[in-house]
Scaffold this active site. Sequence first.
Site, PDB file in Angstrom:
ATOM      1  N   HIS A 166       0.727  -1.273  -0.102  1.00 48.88           N
ATOM      2  CA  HIS A 166       0.086  -0.054   0.001  1.00 48.88           C
ATOM      3  C   HIS A 166       0.938   1.303   0.104  1.00 48.88           C
ATOM      4  CE1 HIS A 166      -3.458  -2.567   0.303  1.00 48.88           C
ATOM      5  NE2 HIS A 166      -3.094  -2.967   1.388  1.00 48.88           N
TER       6      HIS A 166
ATOM      7  N   ARG B 273      -7.234  15.565   0.201  1.00 46.83           N
ATOM      8  CA  ARG B 273      -5.846  16.462   0.355  1.00 46.83           C
ATOM      9  C   ARG B 273      -5.212  16.341  -1.090  1.00 46.83           C
ATOM     10  NH1 ARG B 273      -5.169  10.772   1.794  1.00 46.83           N
ATOM     11  NH2 ARG B 273      -3.319   9.881   0.062  1.00 46.83           N
TER      12      ARG B 273
HETATM   13  C1  MV4 Z   1      -9.854  -3.817  -3.525  1.00 44.83           C
HETATM   14  C2  MV4 Z   1      -9.009  -4.619  -4.099  1.00 44.83           C
HETATM   15  C3  MV4 Z   1      -9.727  -5.549  -4.946  1.00 44.83           C
HETATM   16  N1  MV4 Z   1     -11.002  -5.750  -4.836  1.00 44.83           N
HETATM   17  N2  MV4 Z   1     -11.196  -3.850  -3.478  1.00 44.83           N
HETATM   18  C4  MV4 Z   1      -6.594  -1.471  -1.213  1.00 44.83           C
HETATM   19  C5  MV4 Z   1      -6.506  -0.189  -0.399  1.00 44.83           C
HETATM   20  C6  MV4 Z   1      -7.831   0.346  -0.494  1.00 44.83           C
HETATM   21  N3  MV4 Z   1      -7.716   1.943  -0.778  1.00 44.83           N
HETATM   22  C7  MV4 Z   1      -8.660  -0.159  -1.368  1.00 44.83           C
HETATM   23  N4  MV4 Z   1      -7.881  -1.452  -1.639  1.00 44.83           N
HETATM   24  C8  MV4 Z   1      -7.973  -2.465  -2.601  1.00 44.83           C
HETATM   25  N5  MV4 Z   1      -9.404  -2.732  -2.773  1.00 44.83           N
HETATM   26  C9  MV4 Z   1     -11.891  -4.792  -3.965  1.00 44.83           C
HETATM   27  N6  MV4 Z   1     -12.995  -4.853  -4.388  1.00 44.83           N
HETATM   28  C10 MV4 Z   1      -7.630  -4.446  -4.189  1.00 44.83           C
HETATM   29  C11 MV4 Z   1      -7.141  -3.484  -3.181  1.00 44.83           C
HETATM   30  C12 MV4 Z   1      -5.640  -3.187  -3.308  1.00 44.83           C
HETATM   31  C13 MV4 Z   1      -5.004  -2.103  -3.582  1.00 44.83           C
HETATM   32  C14 MV4 Z   1      -5.983  -0.958  -4.192  1.00 44.83           C
HETATM   33  C15 MV4 Z   1      -5.169   0.301  -4.685  1.00 44.83           C
HETATM   34  C16 MV4 Z   1      -3.622   0.396  -4.619  1.00 44.83           C
HETATM   35  C17 MV4 Z   1      -3.107  -0.734  -4.108  1.00 44.83           C
HETATM   36  C18 MV4 Z   1      -3.785  -1.946  -3.590  1.00 44.83           C
HETATM   37  C19 MV4 Z   1      -2.832  -3.048  -3.141  1.00 44.83           C
HETATM   38  C20 MV4 Z   1      -3.661  -4.057  -2.608  1.00 44.83           C
HETATM   39  C21 MV4 Z   1      -5.009  -4.319  -2.650  1.00 44.83           C
END
Ligand code: MV4
Length: 512
Positions: free
Chosen positions: A235, A292
Amino acid sequence: MFRKVLVANRGEIAVRVIRACHELGAAAVAVYSDADARALHVREADEAVHIGASPSAESYLRAERIIDAARRTGAEAIHPGYGFLSEREVFARAVRDAGLVFIGPPAEAIAATGTKTAARKLAIDARVPVVPGTTEPLRDATQARDIAREFGFPILLKAAAGGGGRGMRVVRAESELSAALDAARREASGAFGDDAVYVEKYLEGPRHVEVQVLADTHGTLLSLGERECSVQRRHQKMIEEAPSVAVTSELRRAMGDAAVRFAAAAGYVNAGTCEFLLDRDGRFYFLEMNTRIQVEHPVTELVTGIDLVQWQLRVAAGERLPFKQEDIAPRGWAIECRITSEDPSGGFLPSTGRVRYLHAPSGPGVRWDGGIEAGSEVGLFYDAMLAKLIVWAPTRTEAIERMRRALLELTVDGLETSRGFHLRVMEDPEFRRGEIDIQWLERRLQSLVSVEPPDALVRDAAIIGALIADRERSRSRPNDAAAVAAARSSAATAERRSDDAWRRAGRLEGLR
Ligand code: MV4
């Protein structure tokens, strides 16, 4: 425009905001902790107020001390930067209640977008696509099971109060569900003091694409295009670019319209970002809104020509945005590398120490947004990001080549940094083809760090440089930084050549 602005942050973003203040004719007040008494942001500001001990809980997170510092110095507005107090509804409200201007969205807009379940409801009402799932927190494991059967596995349990990936659990089978729900609840309650958890369908291998929006107080709300942020680890974003290879002009318009609809529904003013997941079929799903200025804002600035931080200040002072949506289109390509004090070959463990020598890259299309200088002490109290290296070029390939060139110019002595890692990404065939998703870096990390570090030679030279410096010091007290620089420069030249071990050894011998 404000005459004086207090910058409630540190490091590169504080310096970035101070620069914008100065360009707009405003004085800048820095705040600082014990550890930051000699920091660059303090030296660049017009005045500075000490706000407490080194831990951020005793300094940069102390809302009352920061507001007090603004009052005492006669600042009219507070820019919160990112992190720290930047997305705290209570802080935005307290600033306003103190008769000061919060340079950011209204407290109400922070509140409206703050929890994921509330944001999903707003999105649905604004006809913005969200990942299939629920908008209400789960009651229990039985309800979770029924919902999971409806959507099909895998599902993702998410903390309603969450952000940045905390309180998330992927569930691939019904047998894992109840343990995962307990774990998500525990983590959410620990991290946010709220154990509400809801369900989304889990998307495999999407891209992380976000859309910058900018709004004034007169009803103009614009989309400034997307940033591709898929290259991340745990992240933490490492590399961002604008535009995204996966976004066509039609998709850009659709995502931009969705982001603007969401921001309008939230009553948004100032700069903000809507995060989306983008799947292989070009379908996009709203995740959350960041209320932000973001770390990666420069890539948008470089492709749109719009200075986001200046506009944050101008919009907060009541100015009108002079742009029209039709006039905004990305030009060329921008890439940002986050230069952190982490050792990629040592599992990205944080590295600490004093910056003995710093050479920041420059030249055509290169921007260095730094928070350090030679002599800076880097400790463990704050984020490991030292600076951002950002390049612009007409095409993505040229931007990658320019970033590679700029990284080779960069020297940070005294600390391990992510420089070598970024160089290897720039040379990676998959990255160069734009074949990246949110799991790419984790998949690729082994091969990225196991190749011989291009830094090996530079590291040797640093030792030699230090030896030279020591010897010189004992003779005639010359400038040791200059001696290190000379050794570094020879090493960098050597590094640029394609070379075999024997020739490299020869050059090292020469240096010695
Ligand atoms: C998700 C996803 C896959 N499917 N939602 C991670 C942080 C939060 N902002 C939302 N995230 C994710 N939501 C669904 N339904 C995968 C992630 C996710 C991710 C998203 C954005 C940037 C990096 C990430 C790393 C791992 C998982």
